[in-house]
Design an enzyme around this catalytic site. Sequence first.
Site, PDB file in Angstrom:
ATOM      1  N   THR A  90      10.439   2.338  -3.718  1.00 38.59           N
ATOM      2  CA  THR A  90       9.370   3.321  -3.599  1.00 38.59           C
ATOM      3  C   THR A  90       8.781   3.260  -2.192  1.00 38.59           C
ATOM      4  O   THR A  90       8.512   4.291  -1.571  1.00 38.59           O
ATOM      5  CB  THR A  90       8.286   3.069  -4.665  1.00 38.59           C
ATOM      6  OG1 THR A  90       8.925   2.672  -5.882  1.00 38.59           O
ATOM      7  CG2 THR A  90       7.466   4.302  -4.919  1.00 38.59           C
TER       8      THR A  90
ATOM      9  N   GLY B 287       5.045  -1.246  -3.235  1.00 37.15           N
ATOM     10  CA  GLY B 287       5.323  -0.900  -4.632  1.00 37.15           C
ATOM     11  C   GLY B 287       4.799  -1.999  -5.537  1.00 37.15           C
ATOM     12  O   GLY B 287       4.128  -2.939  -5.089  1.00 37.15           O
TER      13      GLY B 287
ATOM     14  N   LYS C  49       4.252  -8.344  -8.814  1.00 36.73           N
ATOM     15  CA  LYS C  49       5.223  -7.934  -7.809  1.00 36.73           C
ATOM     16  C   LYS C  49       6.263  -9.038  -7.642  1.00 36.73           C
ATOM     17  O   LYS C  49       6.058 -10.150  -8.084  1.00 36.73           O
ATOM     18  CB  LYS C  49       4.517  -7.696  -6.458  1.00 36.73           C
ATOM     19  CG  LYS C  49       3.596  -6.496  -6.494  1.00 36.73           C
ATOM     20  CD  LYS C  49       2.844  -6.258  -5.186  1.00 36.73           C
ATOM     21  CE  LYS C  49       3.698  -6.279  -3.970  1.00 36.73           C
ATOM     22  NZ  LYS C  49       4.836  -5.375  -4.009  1.00 36.73           N
TER      23      LYS C  49
ATOM     24  N   GLU D  58       4.778 -10.235   1.074  1.00 39.71           N
ATOM     25  CA  GLU D  58       3.974  -9.103   0.593  1.00 39.71           C
ATOM     26  C   GLU D  58       2.524  -9.527   0.398  1.00 39.71           C
ATOM     27  O   GLU D  58       1.591  -8.776   0.715  1.00 39.71           O
ATOM     28  CB  GLU D  58       4.543  -8.568  -0.722  1.00 39.71           C
ATOM     29  CG  GLU D  58       5.844  -7.804  -0.534  1.00 39.71           C
ATOM     30  CD  GLU D  58       6.444  -7.309  -1.833  1.00 39.71           C
ATOM     31  OE1 GLU D  58       7.201  -6.348  -1.788  1.00 39.71           O
ATOM     32  OE2 GLU D  58       6.173  -7.904  -2.895  1.00 39.71           O
TER      33      GLU D  58
HETATM   34  O1  R5P Z   1       9.765  -7.979  -4.167  1.00 34.34           O
HETATM   35  C1  R5P Z   1       9.725  -6.763  -4.392  1.00 34.34           C
HETATM   36  C2  R5P Z   1       8.494  -5.987  -4.381  1.00 34.34           C
HETATM   37  O2  R5P Z   1       7.406  -6.617  -4.999  1.00 34.34           O
HETATM   38  C3  R5P Z   1       8.603  -4.504  -4.768  1.00 34.34           C
HETATM   39  O3  R5P Z   1       7.538  -3.882  -4.115  1.00 34.34           O
HETATM   40  C4  R5P Z   1       8.492  -4.223  -6.271  1.00 34.34           C
HETATM   41  O4  R5P Z   1       9.485  -4.961  -6.936  1.00 34.34           O
HETATM   42  C5  R5P Z   1       8.624  -2.714  -6.587  1.00 34.34           C
HETATM   43  O5  R5P Z   1       9.894  -2.250  -6.204  1.00 34.34           O
HETATM   44  P1  R5P Z   1      10.404  -0.772  -6.543  1.00 34.34           P
HETATM   45  O6  R5P Z   1       9.528   0.182  -5.813  1.00 34.34           O
HETATM   46  O7  R5P Z   1      11.822  -0.752  -6.074  1.00 34.34           O
HETATM   47  O8  R5P Z   1      10.330  -0.591  -8.038  1.00 34.34           O
END
Ligand code: R5P
Length: 235
Positions: A50, A103, A115, A124
């Site tokens: 995202t 995200g 997350k 993050e």
């Molecule tokens: O380590 C990954 C992060 O926390 C991502 O921001 C989270 O997993 C969301 O990812 P996505 O937008 O691909 O669902």
Amino acid sequence: MIYVKWENKIASNALWSGEISNLRNKEHVAEQVSQFVKNGDTIGIGSGSTSYLALRKIASRVAEEQLDILAIPTSKEAEMNCSYLGLTTTSLVAARPDWGFDGADEVDDQRRLIKGRGGALFAEKLVMASSPKTYILVDESKHVTKLGEKFSVPLEIDPRAVHIVETALGDFPCEEVHLRMAAAKDGPVLTEAGNFLLDAKFHHIGNDLEKELSAIPGVVESGLFIGYSVEILTV
Ligand SMILES: O=C[C@H](O)[C@H](O)[C@H](O)COP(=O)(O)O
């Protein structure tokens, strides 16, 4: 070769982690975030699919309007994505973000987050903690009534602490815990800092759990984000 994972997925119409195929709606939120960019901003850049869509939109605006911005990426992948899209990066050593976006895997109605599906939780959290405001971009599937109902809480741990942490989790309302294993290599996932990831499923996530987990020797960081200055943008 397109080395940016999300470009390959977009090109092949195979949509990402959340398995949500509503690209147009995600694009809408990405567009919204891109409109927050001002000339001279330093921006925390989230990881995951995202965030990548938002990054693409930001990169288009920067190119079209010749904006001067700096990006602070939250993972090697986000750093590569910035380079691919022509954005200049810096780090928390040299700068602080004016704002950021990212995200999430789960969000509850108190804006508490899980997350770390992609293993980028440590950086993050550093970037979010350094930023006065972070926009969290999620689709409806990420909204939950009980935090932890779908996702386990990732814990980044020093590999030497795997038994200490597993034992300590016995004193928590923890149903199960798994060492995250790599999909395209033998053995466990190694984070960018060379650590292991434990995925821990909790019956109940209280507001103190993030701090309590951090107090276990060997826990580097958890994927619980409680009490940060976030605004949720839902597609
Ligand atoms: O380590 C990954 C992060 O926390 C991502 O921001 C989270 O997993 C969301 O990812 P996505 O937008 O691909 O669902």
